[in-house]
Design a protein around this motif. Structure first.
Motif, PDB file in Angstrom:
ATOM      1  N   GLU A   1       4.328  10.901  17.682  1.00  0.00           N
ATOM      2  CA  GLU A   1       5.694  10.792  18.206  1.00  0.00           C
ATOM      3  C   GLU A   1       6.573   9.996  17.245  1.00  0.00           C
ATOM      4  O   GLU A   1       7.753  10.298  17.061  1.00  0.00           O
ATOM      5  CB  GLU A   1       5.695  10.092  19.575  1.00  0.00           C
ATOM      6  N   ALA A   2       5.975   8.966  16.626  1.00  0.00           N
ATOM      7  CA  ALA A   2       6.732   8.136  15.692  1.00  0.00           C
ATOM      8  C   ALA A   2       7.167   8.959  14.474  1.00  0.00           C
ATOM      9  O   ALA A   2       8.325   8.899  14.048  1.00  0.00           O
ATOM     10  CB  ALA A   2       5.897   6.930  15.256  1.00  0.00           C
ATOM     11  N   MET A   3       6.243   9.756  13.943  1.00  0.00           N
ATOM     12  CA  MET A   3       6.577  10.617  12.789  1.00  0.00           C
ATOM     13  C   MET A   3       7.665  11.613  13.170  1.00  0.00           C
ATOM     14  O   MET A   3       8.595  11.869  12.399  1.00  0.00           O
ATOM     15  CB  MET A   3       5.353  11.425  12.346  1.00  0.00           C
ATOM     16  N   ASP A   4       7.531  12.170  14.385  1.00  0.00           N
ATOM     17  CA  ASP A   4       8.529  13.124  14.883  1.00  0.00           C
ATOM     18  C   ASP A   4       9.899  12.469  14.955  1.00  0.00           C
ATOM     19  O   ASP A   4      10.891  13.034  14.494  1.00  0.00           O
ATOM     20  CB  ASP A   4       8.173  13.571  16.317  1.00  0.00           C
ATOM     21  N   ALA A   5       9.931  11.287  15.558  1.00  0.00           N
ATOM     22  CA  ALA A   5      11.208  10.596  15.768  1.00  0.00           C
ATOM     23  C   ALA A   5      11.852  10.255  14.423  1.00  0.00           C
ATOM     24  O   ALA A   5      13.061  10.427  14.240  1.00  0.00           O
ATOM     25  CB  ALA A   5      10.984   9.326  16.592  1.00  0.00           C
ATOM     26  N   MET A   6      11.027   9.813  13.474  1.00  0.00           N
ATOM     27  CA  MET A   6      11.556   9.474  12.157  1.00  0.00           C
ATOM     28  C   MET A   6      12.132  10.717  11.487  1.00  0.00           C
ATOM     29  O   MET A   6      13.233  10.693  10.935  1.00  0.00           O
ATOM     30  CB  MET A   6      10.421   8.886  11.297  1.00  0.00           C
ATOM     31  N   TYR A   7      11.388  11.787  11.572  1.00  0.00           N
ATOM     32  CA  TYR A   7      11.829  13.019  10.924  1.00  0.00           C
ATOM     33  C   TYR A   7      13.110  13.550  11.570  1.00  0.00           C
ATOM     34  O   TYR A   7      14.033  13.980  10.873  1.00  0.00           O
ATOM     35  CB  TYR A   7      10.712  14.072  10.971  1.00  0.00           C
ATOM     36  N   ASP A   8      13.169  13.479  12.902  1.00  0.00           N
ATOM     37  CA  ASP A   8      14.380  13.938  13.612  1.00  0.00           C
ATOM     38  C   ASP A   8      15.607  13.150  13.147  1.00  0.00           C
ATOM     39  O   ASP A   8      16.679  13.723  12.944  1.00  0.00           O
ATOM     40  CB  ASP A   8      14.220  13.778  15.128  1.00  0.00           C
ATOM     41  N   LEU A   9      15.446  11.837  12.986  1.00  0.00           N
ATOM     42  CA  LEU A   9      16.576  11.005  12.542  1.00  0.00           C
ATOM     43  C   LEU A   9      17.014  11.406  11.131  1.00  0.00           C
ATOM     44  O   LEU A   9      18.209  11.486  10.838  1.00  0.00           O
ATOM     45  CB  LEU A   9      16.197   9.521  12.542  1.00  0.00           C
ATOM     46  N   ILE A  10      16.042  11.674  10.277  1.00  0.00           N
ATOM     47  CA  ILE A  10      16.364  12.032   8.887  1.00  0.00           C
ATOM     48  C   ILE A  10      17.111  13.371   8.843  1.00  0.00           C
ATOM     49  O   ILE A  10      18.109  13.517   8.133  1.00  0.00           O
ATOM     50  CB  ILE A  10      15.077  12.081   8.030  1.00  0.00           C
ATOM     51  N   VAL A  11      16.648  14.315   9.644  1.00  0.00           N
ATOM     52  CA  VAL A  11      17.297  15.633   9.683  1.00  0.00           C
ATOM     53  C   VAL A  11      18.713  15.499  10.231  1.00  0.00           C
ATOM     54  O   VAL A  11      19.670  16.076   9.697  1.00  0.00           O
ATOM     55  CB  VAL A  11      16.462  16.622  10.538  1.00  0.00           C
TER      56      VAL A  11
ATOM     57  N   ASN B   1       0.877  -1.167   0.000  1.00  0.00           N
ATOM     58  CA  ASN B   1       0.000   0.000   0.000  1.00  0.00           C
ATOM     59  C   ASN B   1       0.911   1.212   0.000  1.00  0.00           C
ATOM     60  O   ASN B   1       2.033   1.139   0.495  1.00  0.00           O
ATOM     61  CB  ASN B   1      -0.862   0.049   1.265  1.00  0.00           C
ATOM     62  N   CYS B   2       0.424   2.315  -0.547  1.00  0.00           N
ATOM     63  CA  CYS B   2       1.220   3.529  -0.517  1.00  0.00           C
ATOM     64  C   CYS B   2       0.298   4.716  -0.286  1.00  0.00           C
ATOM     65  O   CYS B   2      -0.752   4.816  -0.917  1.00  0.00           O
ATOM     66  CB  CYS B   2       1.968   3.698  -1.837  1.00  0.00           C
ATOM     67  N   GLU B   3       0.678   5.574   0.657  1.00  0.00           N
ATOM     68  CA  GLU B   3      -0.115   6.766   0.925  1.00  0.00           C
ATOM     69  C   GLU B   3       0.805   7.961   1.102  1.00  0.00           C
ATOM     70  O   GLU B   3       1.924   7.820   1.591  1.00  0.00           O
ATOM     71  CB  GLU B   3      -0.941   6.612   2.215  1.00  0.00           C
ATOM     72  N   THR B   4       0.297   9.118   0.714  1.00  0.00           N
ATOM     73  CA  THR B   4       1.011  10.368   0.932  1.00  0.00           C
ATOM     74  C   THR B   4       0.323  11.085   2.076  1.00  0.00           C
ATOM     75  O   THR B   4      -0.892  11.286   2.046  1.00  0.00           O
ATOM     76  CB  THR B   4       0.970  11.219  -0.353  1.00  0.00           C
ATOM     77  N   ILE B   5       1.097  11.427   3.091  1.00  0.00           N
ATOM     78  CA  ILE B   5       0.525  11.976   4.305  1.00  0.00           C
ATOM     79  C   ILE B   5       1.191  13.302   4.635  1.00  0.00           C
ATOM     80  O   ILE B   5       2.422  13.368   4.743  1.00  0.00           O
ATOM     81  CB  ILE B   5       0.729  10.979   5.471  1.00  0.00           C
ATOM     82  N   LYS B   6       0.378  14.338   4.769  1.00  0.00           N
ATOM     83  CA  LYS B   6       0.950  15.628   5.164  1.00  0.00           C
ATOM     84  C   LYS B   6       0.806  15.760   6.674  1.00  0.00           C
ATOM     85  O   LYS B   6      -0.305  15.728   7.205  1.00  0.00           O
ATOM     86  CB  LYS B   6       0.234  16.778   4.443  1.00  0.00           C
ATOM     87  N   VAL B   7       1.946  15.875   7.358  1.00  0.00           N
ATOM     88  CA  VAL B   7       1.934  15.880   8.818  1.00  0.00           C
ATOM     89  C   VAL B   7       1.371  17.204   9.336  1.00  0.00           C
ATOM     90  O   VAL B   7       1.771  18.278   8.888  1.00  0.00           O
ATOM     91  CB  VAL B   7       3.355  15.630   9.374  1.00  0.00           C
ATOM     92  N   LYS B   8       0.416  17.106  10.278  1.00  0.00           N
ATOM     93  CA  LYS B   8      -0.281  18.306  10.749  1.00  0.00           C
ATOM     94  C   LYS B   8       0.231  18.825  12.084  1.00  0.00           C
ATOM     95  O   LYS B   8      -0.108  19.914  12.503  1.00  0.00           O
ATOM     96  CB  LYS B   8      -1.777  17.994  10.891  1.00  0.00           C
ATOM     97  N   GLU B   9       0.990  17.985  12.808  1.00  0.00           N
ATOM     98  CA  GLU B   9       1.473  18.435  14.119  1.00  0.00           C
ATOM     99  C   GLU B   9       2.854  17.866  14.399  1.00  0.00           C
ATOM    100  O   GLU B   9       3.346  17.014  13.667  1.00  0.00           O
ATOM    101  CB  GLU B   9       0.480  18.017  15.219  1.00  0.00           C
ATOM    102  N   GLY B  10       3.463  18.379  15.464  1.00  0.00           N
ATOM    103  CA  GLY B  10       4.769  17.876  15.867  1.00  0.00           C
ATOM    104  C   GLY B  10       5.904  18.500  15.073  1.00  0.00           C
ATOM    105  O   GLY B  10       5.690  19.449  14.306  1.00  0.00           O
ATOM    106  N   SER B  11       7.120  17.954  15.250  1.00  0.00           N
ATOM    107  CA  SER B  11       8.297  18.586  14.634  1.00  0.00           C
ATOM    108  C   SER B  11       8.298  18.423  13.109  1.00  0.00           C
ATOM    109  O   SER B  11       8.977  19.162  12.406  1.00  0.00           O
ATOM    110  CB  SER B  11       9.588  18.023  15.243  1.00  0.00           C
ATOM    111  N   ALA B  12       7.555  17.447  12.608  1.00  0.00           N
ATOM    112  CA  ALA B  12       7.505  17.234  11.160  1.00  0.00           C
ATOM    113  C   ALA B  12       6.318  17.953  10.511  1.00  0.00           C
ATOM    114  O   ALA B  12       5.989  17.706   9.345  1.00  0.00           O
ATOM    115  CB  ALA B  12       7.438  15.731  10.854  1.00  0.00           C
TER     116      ALA B  12
END
Ligand code: G3D
Ligand code: MG
Length: 182
Positions: A163-173, A41-52
């Motif tokens: 929190e998971a999206m935040d953590a993933m984004y922090d690692l990428i940055v 499955n594939c989805e595009t998700i625009k993050v609405k809150e948090g650091s991402a």
């Protein structure tokens, strides 16, 4: 990262760990009953809150049945990060999950990608703690250059997913700034 406001992620893990439920909770912000994934499955998700916040995540959710696992590398090749989902209550299959994770991270290209482990199904009575899962998956013994993080979640309620999206984004940055320094 292609453009700074969009990242591509591959979500992997054994079948039934809750990947598709996570994907649809992230997308629709509610519980959706998922049928077993045949291919992806594939989805595009625009993050609405948090650091991402404001970042667009394109997430590939790839079937985890054992005959699909050899395909995992085809998806990670064009990714900025790997999400690895485990069922926190299924102690028996955590050993199998560990072997698949080790196999996945044997590929040098994958070692360069930040890894976020989602310890899903934390709502279940006998779910293991993050510390226990960290140990059972051998996360502290991974390749020294491997960037990783672990977050607990419940895909039914959506708890932990921001929190998971935040953590993933922090690692990428973080990885991006390391690369720039070299
Ligand atoms: P997969 O895509 O990794 O194969 P699915 O996994 O998303 O299809 O989920 C497998 C089953 O686990 C589903 O139940 C789903 O509802 C359930 N599940 C997913 N996340 C959680 C969670 O956080 N807590 C609990 N208790 N269950 C969860 P069914 O019954 O449809 O097989
Ligand atoms: Mg699925």
């Amino acid at each position: 990262m292609g453009s700074s406001s969009s990242v591509q992620l591959t979500m992997l893990g054994l079948d039934s760990s809750g990947k598709t439920t996570i994907l649809y909770h992230m997308k629709f912000e509610q519980y959706t009953n998922a049928t077993p994934t045949i291919s992806y499955n594939c989805e595009t998700i625009k993050v609405k809150e948090g650091s991402a916040k404001g970042i667009t995540f394109k997430i590939w959710d790839v079937g985890g049945q054992d005959n699909k696992r050899p395909l995992w590398n085809q998806y990670t090749r064009s990714s900025d990060g790997i999400i690895f989902v485990v069922d926190s209550e299924d102690k028996e299959r955590l050993e199998e999950a560990k072997l698949e994770l080790i196999r996945l991270l044997k590929a040098p290209d994958n070692q360069k990608l930040p890894l976020l482990v989602i310890a899903n199904k934390q709502d279940l009575q006998h779910s293991l703690s993050l510390h226990e899962i960290e140990t059972l998956l051998g996360l502290r013994d991974l390749h020294p250059g491997q960037m990783w993080s672990i977050i607990g979640a419940c895909a039914i309620t959506g708890e932990g997913l921001t929190e998971a999206m935040d953590a993933m984004y922090d690692l990428i940055v973080k990885r991006k700034s390391h690369k720039r320094k070299k």
